[in-house]
Design a protein around this motif. Structure first.
Motif, PDB file in Angstrom:
ATOM      1  N   CYS A   1      67.921  45.373  16.950  1.00 47.04           N
ATOM      2  CA  CYS A   1      67.272  46.462  15.909  1.00 47.04           C
ATOM      3  C   CYS A   1      66.152  47.106  16.300  1.00 47.04           C
ATOM      4  O   CYS A   1      66.037  48.207  16.219  1.00 47.04           O
ATOM      5  N   ARG A   2      65.013  46.247  16.598  1.00 50.94           N
ATOM      6  CA  ARG A   2      63.897  47.021  17.350  1.00 50.94           C
ATOM      7  C   ARG A   2      64.073  47.876  18.561  1.00 50.94           C
ATOM      8  O   ARG A   2      63.492  49.041  18.790  1.00 50.94           O
TER       9      ARG A   2
ATOM     10  N   HIS B   1      67.398  53.824   4.797  1.00 50.50           N
ATOM     11  CA  HIS B   1      68.443  54.753   5.115  1.00 50.50           C
ATOM     12  C   HIS B   1      68.753  54.405   6.801  1.00 50.50           C
ATOM     13  O   HIS B   1      69.780  54.242   6.963  1.00 50.50           O
ATOM     14  N   ALA B   2      67.570  54.467   7.659  1.00 48.60           N
ATOM     15  CA  ALA B   2      68.017  54.193   9.062  1.00 48.60           C
ATOM     16  C   ALA B   2      68.265  52.630   9.370  1.00 48.60           C
ATOM     17  O   ALA B   2      69.372  52.330   9.995  1.00 48.60           O
TER      18      ALA B   2
ATOM     19  N   HIS C   1      75.116  49.035   9.695  1.00 50.28           N
ATOM     20  CA  HIS C   1      76.611  49.456   9.569  1.00 50.28           C
ATOM     21  C   HIS C   1      77.188  49.302  10.931  1.00 50.28           C
ATOM     22  O   HIS C   1      78.452  48.835  11.340  1.00 50.28           O
ATOM     23  N   HIS C   2      76.582  50.154  11.910  1.00 55.05           N
ATOM     24  CA  HIS C   2      76.915  50.194  13.158  1.00 55.05           C
ATOM     25  C   HIS C   2      77.072  48.859  13.987  1.00 55.05           C
ATOM     26  O   HIS C   2      78.027  48.399  14.640  1.00 55.05           O
TER      27      HIS C   2
ATOM     28  N   LEU D   1      72.648  56.734  17.808  1.00 55.38           N
ATOM     29  CA  LEU D   1      73.583  55.567  18.013  1.00 55.38           C
ATOM     30  C   LEU D   1      75.113  56.279  18.182  1.00 55.38           C
ATOM     31  O   LEU D   1      75.276  57.422  17.525  1.00 55.38           O
ATOM     32  N   HIS D   2      76.003  56.036  19.128  1.00 50.23           N
ATOM     33  CA  HIS D   2      76.986  56.642  19.385  1.00 50.23           C
ATOM     34  C   HIS D   2      78.111  55.396  19.117  1.00 50.23           C
ATOM     35  O   HIS D   2      77.890  54.457  19.509  1.00 50.23           O
ATOM     36  N   GLU D   3      79.394  56.016  18.748  1.00 48.52           N
ATOM     37  CA  GLU D   3      80.408  55.195  18.502  1.00 48.52           C
ATOM     38  C   GLU D   3      81.584  56.007  19.251  1.00 48.52           C
ATOM     39  O   GLU D   3      81.814  57.278  18.820  1.00 48.52           O
ATOM     40  N   TYR D   4      82.530  55.080  19.962  1.00 51.26           N
ATOM     41  CA  TYR D   4      83.449  55.541  20.393  1.00 51.26           C
ATOM     42  C   TYR D   4      84.834  54.857  20.036  1.00 51.26           C
ATOM     43  O   TYR D   4      84.706  53.797  19.793  1.00 51.26           O
TER      44      TYR D   4
END
Length: 89
Positions: free
Chosen positions: A12-13, A30-31, A37-38, A82-85
């Motif tokens: 996380c850090r 929120h972050a 979730h990610h 953060l990117h999700e594919y």
């Protein structure tokens, strides 16, 4: 349990908090929820066969005809931090 929490805090850090300016506690919460979730839903883990904690692994794509028609969709979280594919039809 200590080692699991230490790994989560370190990830996380490194992936979130070192790259983000946090303005207040509402923004921080929120972050952290987005990152949680990610981390639990999308990010592959180093455990058993890179399985995510809350979902089984999908079947591998091995057919040459299928590989040439792959369409990858990118979903950004936290304004692109953060990117999700995932594959789309």
């Amino acid at each position: 349990m200590n080692s699991i929490m230490e790994r989560w805090i370190q990830a996380c850090r490194q992936e979130l908090l070192d790259r983000t300016l946090i303005w207040n506690h509402v923004h921080l919460i929120h972050a952290l929820r987005e990152y949680e979730h990610h981390h639990n839903q999308h990010r592959p883990h180093r455990g058993i066969a890179n399985a995510r904690p809350l979902r089984p692994l999908p079947e591998p794509i091995t057919g040459p005809a299928t590989l040439t028609r792959l369409h990858v969709h990118r979903h950004d979280r936290l304004s692109g931090l953060l990117h999700e594919y995932k594959n789309t039809a």
